[in-house]
Design an enzyme around this catalytic site. Structure first.
Site, PDB file in Angstrom:
ATOM      1  N   GLU A  11      53.572  37.844  55.201  1.00 47.27           N
ATOM      2  CA  GLU A  11      54.156  38.228  53.643  1.00 47.27           C
ATOM      3  C   GLU A  11      54.784  36.941  53.128  1.00 47.27           C
ATOM      4  OE1 GLU A  11      53.764  39.465  51.206  1.00 47.27           O
ATOM      5  OE2 GLU A  11      54.066  41.749  51.557  1.00 47.27           O
TER       6      GLU A  11
ATOM      7  N   HIS B  33      49.153  46.743  56.613  1.00 45.58           N
ATOM      8  CA  HIS B  33      49.634  47.303  57.563  1.00 45.58           C
ATOM      9  C   HIS B  33      50.233  48.977  57.388  1.00 45.58           C
ATOM     10  CE1 HIS B  33      53.734  47.026  56.366  1.00 45.58           C
ATOM     11  NE2 HIS B  33      53.539  45.879  56.110  1.00 45.58           N
TER      12      HIS B  33
END
Length: 196
Positions: free
Chosen positions: A79, A9
């Site tokens: 994550e 990202h």
């Protein structure tokens, strides 16, 4: 066999400061949004059989700004759960450990206290790779995720132990291409910036 494209990202305030960002759902910075808009510019008219995206807003927004309209949320792409380290930098945590008379800490060998171990994350990544293997029968697959997760993806793709993720760095809004050469898993491109 078609490729697996791995995208991290765009920039967030915490990726900029080096704070561990696992479960905290923070937005992209203005720069991160610009990065995301340019992310796939050099891919040309490439089409993907499937796009899998982490449920965190920073990953979803990166996909949207990159012009990806059709994607599927994959919970395994979140994550690392950093536990006690959420919002803390590695330097801050090691300083605290040294003040307590303990040695330095390494995420890849010690895991996250109160969070996930490297083996926990590797198990999630192995499931992602297995899913993408089936999907890649129809063409390239793109995944949009996070820093440490992407690093784990490359080592598990290569069949390496989880701890070797420490040796791969993927900056915000950078991407990689994992593929095969003569049947062996390879890294075709790594750490490619937007507009490369």
């Amino acid at each position: 066999m078609p490729d697996l494209i791995v995208v991290r990202h765009g920039e967030t305030e915490w990726s900029l400061s080096g704070q561990h960002t696992g479960t905290t759902d923070i937005p992209l910075t203005e720069r991160g949004e610009r990065q995301a808009r340019e992310l796939l510019d050099n891919f040309g008219e490439r089409e993907f059989a499937k796009v899998l995206v982490s449920p965190r807003q920073r990953a979803r927004r990166t996909a949207e700004l990159a012009g990806i309209d059709d994607f599927e949320i994959d919970e395994d792409l979140v994550e690392w759960d950093y536990g006690e380290l959420e919002g803390v930098t590695t330097a801050e945590y090691n300083e605290r450990r040294e003040a307590e008379g303990r040695g330095s800490w390494n995420l890849w060998t010690d895991g996250a206290p109160g969070g996930e171990s490297a083996e926990d994350v590797a198990a999630r990544v192995d499931r992602v790779i297995a899913r993408t293997e089936r999907l890649r029968e129809s063409g390239d697959v793109l995944v949009v995720g996070h820093s440490h997760l992407s690093r784990m993806l490359v080592v598990r793709w290569l069949g390496l132990p989880a701890r070797y993720g420490e040796n791969f760095l993927l900056d915000a809004a950078h991407w990689a291409v994992l593929g095969h050469k003569r049947g062996a898993p390879v890294v075709k491109h790594w750490g490619v910036p937007p507009h490369a």
